[in-house]
Design a protein around this motif. Structure first.
Motif, PDB file in Angstrom:
ATOM      1  N   ALA A  33     -10.705  -1.069   2.812  1.00 58.96           N
ATOM      2  CA  ALA A  33      -9.781   0.057   2.817  1.00 58.96           C
ATOM      3  C   ALA A  33     -10.562   1.344   2.573  1.00 58.96           C
ATOM      4  O   ALA A  33     -11.164   1.520   1.508  1.00 58.96           O
ATOM      5  CB  ALA A  33      -8.714  -0.133   1.741  1.00 58.96           C
ATOM      6  N   LEU A  52      -9.352  -0.818   7.459  1.00 60.22           N
ATOM      7  CA  LEU A  52      -8.051  -0.156   7.550  1.00 60.22           C
ATOM      8  C   LEU A  52      -8.134   1.222   6.896  1.00 60.22           C
ATOM      9  O   LEU A  52      -8.784   1.392   5.863  1.00 60.22           O
ATOM     10  CB  LEU A  52      -6.974  -0.979   6.837  1.00 60.22           C
ATOM     11  CG  LEU A  52      -6.557  -2.315   7.451  1.00 60.22           C
ATOM     12  CD1 LEU A  52      -5.435  -2.946   6.622  1.00 60.22           C
ATOM     13  CD2 LEU A  52      -6.105  -2.152   8.895  1.00 60.22           C
ATOM     14  N   TYR A  54      -6.900   3.984   4.618  1.00 56.85           N
ATOM     15  CA  TYR A  54      -6.148   3.900   3.366  1.00 56.85           C
ATOM     16  C   TYR A  54      -6.351   5.185   2.594  1.00 56.85           C
ATOM     17  O   TYR A  54      -7.447   5.754   2.572  1.00 56.85           O
ATOM     18  CB  TYR A  54      -6.652   2.701   2.564  1.00 56.85           C
ATOM     19  CG  TYR A  54      -6.211   2.626   1.124  1.00 56.85           C
ATOM     20  CD1 TYR A  54      -5.025   1.986   0.774  1.00 56.85           C
ATOM     21  CD2 TYR A  54      -6.995   3.176   0.106  1.00 56.85           C
ATOM     22  CE1 TYR A  54      -4.637   1.897  -0.564  1.00 56.85           C
ATOM     23  CE2 TYR A  54      -6.610   3.086  -1.223  1.00 56.85           C
ATOM     24  CZ  TYR A  54      -5.428   2.448  -1.554  1.00 56.85           C
ATOM     25  OH  TYR A  54      -5.040   2.363  -2.867  1.00 56.85           O
ATOM     26  N   LEU A  58      -0.916   8.207  -0.307  1.00 58.46           N
ATOM     27  CA  LEU A  58       0.230   7.677   0.444  1.00 58.46           C
ATOM     28  C   LEU A  58       1.456   7.582  -0.453  1.00 58.46           C
ATOM     29  O   LEU A  58       1.359   7.238  -1.625  1.00 58.46           O
ATOM     30  CB  LEU A  58      -0.089   6.293   0.998  1.00 58.46           C
ATOM     31  CG  LEU A  58      -1.157   6.189   2.091  1.00 58.46           C
ATOM     32  CD1 LEU A  58      -1.424   4.723   2.422  1.00 58.46           C
ATOM     33  CD2 LEU A  58      -0.734   6.943   3.343  1.00 58.46           C
ATOM     34  N   GLU A  62       5.059   4.661   2.423  1.00 57.56           N
ATOM     35  CA  GLU A  62       3.877   4.505   3.287  1.00 57.56           C
ATOM     36  C   GLU A  62       2.975   3.392   2.772  1.00 57.56           C
ATOM     37  O   GLU A  62       2.380   2.642   3.565  1.00 57.56           O
ATOM     38  CB  GLU A  62       3.109   5.822   3.349  1.00 57.56           C
ATOM     39  CG  GLU A  62       3.844   6.920   4.098  1.00 57.56           C
ATOM     40  CD  GLU A  62       3.204   8.289   3.932  1.00 57.56           C
ATOM     41  OE1 GLU A  62       3.326   9.115   4.864  1.00 57.56           O
ATOM     42  OE2 GLU A  62       2.590   8.534   2.862  1.00 57.56           O
ATOM     43  N   TYR A  66       1.580   0.023   4.553  1.00 55.65           N
ATOM     44  CA  TYR A  66       0.148  -0.290   4.550  1.00 55.65           C
ATOM     45  C   TYR A  66      -0.089  -1.719   4.064  1.00 55.65           C
ATOM     46  O   TYR A  66      -0.910  -2.456   4.635  1.00 55.65           O
ATOM     47  CB  TYR A  66      -0.625   0.690   3.669  1.00 55.65           C
ATOM     48  CG  TYR A  66      -2.063   0.267   3.518  1.00 55.65           C
ATOM     49  CD1 TYR A  66      -3.001   0.585   4.482  1.00 55.65           C
ATOM     50  CD2 TYR A  66      -2.466  -0.522   2.436  1.00 55.65           C
ATOM     51  CE1 TYR A  66      -4.312   0.142   4.379  1.00 55.65           C
ATOM     52  CE2 TYR A  66      -3.761  -0.973   2.324  1.00 55.65           C
ATOM     53  CZ  TYR A  66      -4.685  -0.632   3.295  1.00 55.65           C
ATOM     54  OH  TYR A  66      -5.973  -1.096   3.202  1.00 55.65           O
ATOM     55  N   LYS A  69       0.229  -4.326   6.689  1.00 56.54           N
ATOM     56  CA  LYS A  69      -0.952  -4.405   7.556  1.00 56.54           C
ATOM     57  C   LYS A  69      -2.090  -5.149   6.865  1.00 56.54           C
ATOM     58  O   LYS A  69      -2.798  -5.950   7.485  1.00 56.54           O
ATOM     59  CB  LYS A  69      -1.423  -3.001   7.927  1.00 56.54           C
ATOM     60  CG  LYS A  69      -0.468  -2.204   8.790  1.00 56.54           C
ATOM     61  CD  LYS A  69      -1.061  -0.833   9.074  1.00 56.54           C
ATOM     62  CE  LYS A  69      -0.093   0.045   9.858  1.00 56.54           C
ATOM     63  NZ  LYS A  69      -0.655   1.408  10.092  1.00 56.54           N
ATOM     64  N   THR A 114      -0.094   1.315  -5.064  1.00 58.79           N
ATOM     65  CA  THR A 114      -0.747   0.183  -4.395  1.00 58.79           C
ATOM     66  C   THR A 114      -0.305  -1.137  -5.008  1.00 58.79           C
ATOM     67  O   THR A 114       0.041  -2.093  -4.295  1.00 58.79           O
ATOM     68  CB  THR A 114      -2.278   0.327  -4.494  1.00 58.79           C
ATOM     69  OG1 THR A 114      -2.684   1.575  -3.937  1.00 58.79           O
ATOM     70  CG2 THR A 114      -2.978  -0.805  -3.757  1.00 58.79           C
TER      71      THR A 114
END
Length: 296
Positions: A33, A52, A54, A58, A62, A66, A69, A114
């Motif tokens: 990330a 990805l 990151y 966010l 969002e 994420y 994904k 997160t």
């Protein structure tokens, strides 16, 4: 044994990059990330790595998208490593409110978002008995997570907060077979201080106030800039110890997994000093703190 899938934030530089390389060398897979995928080094452009984009800024919505994904990249995530962050330095009086808010949003609230996004997926997939370390959340704290320093109080405050969050989180998710641990590096020879060493105006160092010149605060400020590139810690060895801690191998084999993992001789020695100070403070004030209870 089923390969573990690691999700590592800030994976393109410093300790994050070294951990990715260690994980790959051990046959595991990585969701790397990063904020800028275009800046990913060639060493990450290999099989077993999914890069990805990151960003800790966010929103919660969002971040939820994420996480979808991230878990879809290899079908699961076994280890979440919240490594990304930065340091905003200066005396408490020198720091600016907007910069302090940004520091907390990145180092604390971004990690909270997160964790919230990842936990439902961790619970749904359940830790795999065939995959040691599955269901682990590693929050990168710091030696500054248990000892605050002059001209570094704001950054240390974010790490103190992360320590408290991790300790509570560990108890909350234990019933689901999940683990949360605070990783506490000392000073390691990475590019972490490079943004600060750009000097005042770099965004990470508050403009100095002349009144602090000659005090411990500005001595500490100068030391932080001078130590860049001379830190005692070896990030390659730190990455190896983190991997061993998660999987229960190497120097961590047979050791009880505790809620904190100090890395670096400076971190370990400082942890001992802090512990001794707490014990001594409790001893000195024992009659005081005992006197404040109801006599029932």
């Amino acid at each position: 044994m089923t390969p573990r899938v690691w999700h590592i934030t800030g994976a393109n530089t410093g300790l994050g990059l070294e951990l990715v390389l260690k994980v790959l060398n051990e046959g595991d897979q990585v969701v790397a990330a990063v904020r800028s995928p275009s800046k990913v080094p060639d060493s990450l452009k290999v099989d077993g790595v999914k890069v990805l984009q990151y960003d800790l800024t966010l929103s919660q919505e969002e971040m939820q998208a994420y996480a979808e994904k991230a878990f879809a990249a290899f079908g699961r995530v076994d280890v979440l490593v919240n490594n990304a962050g930065y340091a905003y330095m200066g005396t408490i009086e020198e720091t600016e409110d907007a910069q302090v808010r940004t520091q907390f949003d990145i180092n604390v609230f971004g990690i909270l978002r997160t964790i919230r996004a990842f936990l439902p997926h961790f619970r749904a997939q359940a830790p795999s008995p065939s995959t040691p370390g599955s269901g682990t959340i590693l929050n990168l704290s710091s030696i500054g997570g248990y000892r605050s320093y002059p001209s570094n109080g704001i950054y240390c405050a974010t790490k103190f907060a992360l320590e408290a969050i991790t300790e509570a989180l560990a108890a909350e998710i234990a019933p689901f077979g999940l683990t949360a641990v605070a990783v506490e590096p000392g000073y390691f020879r990475t590019s972490f201080l490079s943004g600060v060493s750009g000097g005042a105006g770099s965004g990470n160092l508050a403009p100095p106030m002349a009144v602090y010149e000659g005090t411990v605060a500005h001595s500490a400020r100068k030391h932080m800039l001078e130590v860049d590139g001379k830190q005692p810690g070896n990030p390659v060895e730190a990455a190896a110890r983190i991997w061993e801690f998660v999987v229960g191998e190497g120097l961590c084999k047979g050791k009880e997994r505790r809620g904190r993992l100090p890395l670096g001789s400076d971190a370990g020695m400082e942890m001992r000093r802090v512990g001794d100070e707490l014990v001594e403070t409790a001893r000195v004030y024992e009659r005081v703190w005992r006197s404040t209870d109801y006599r029932e």
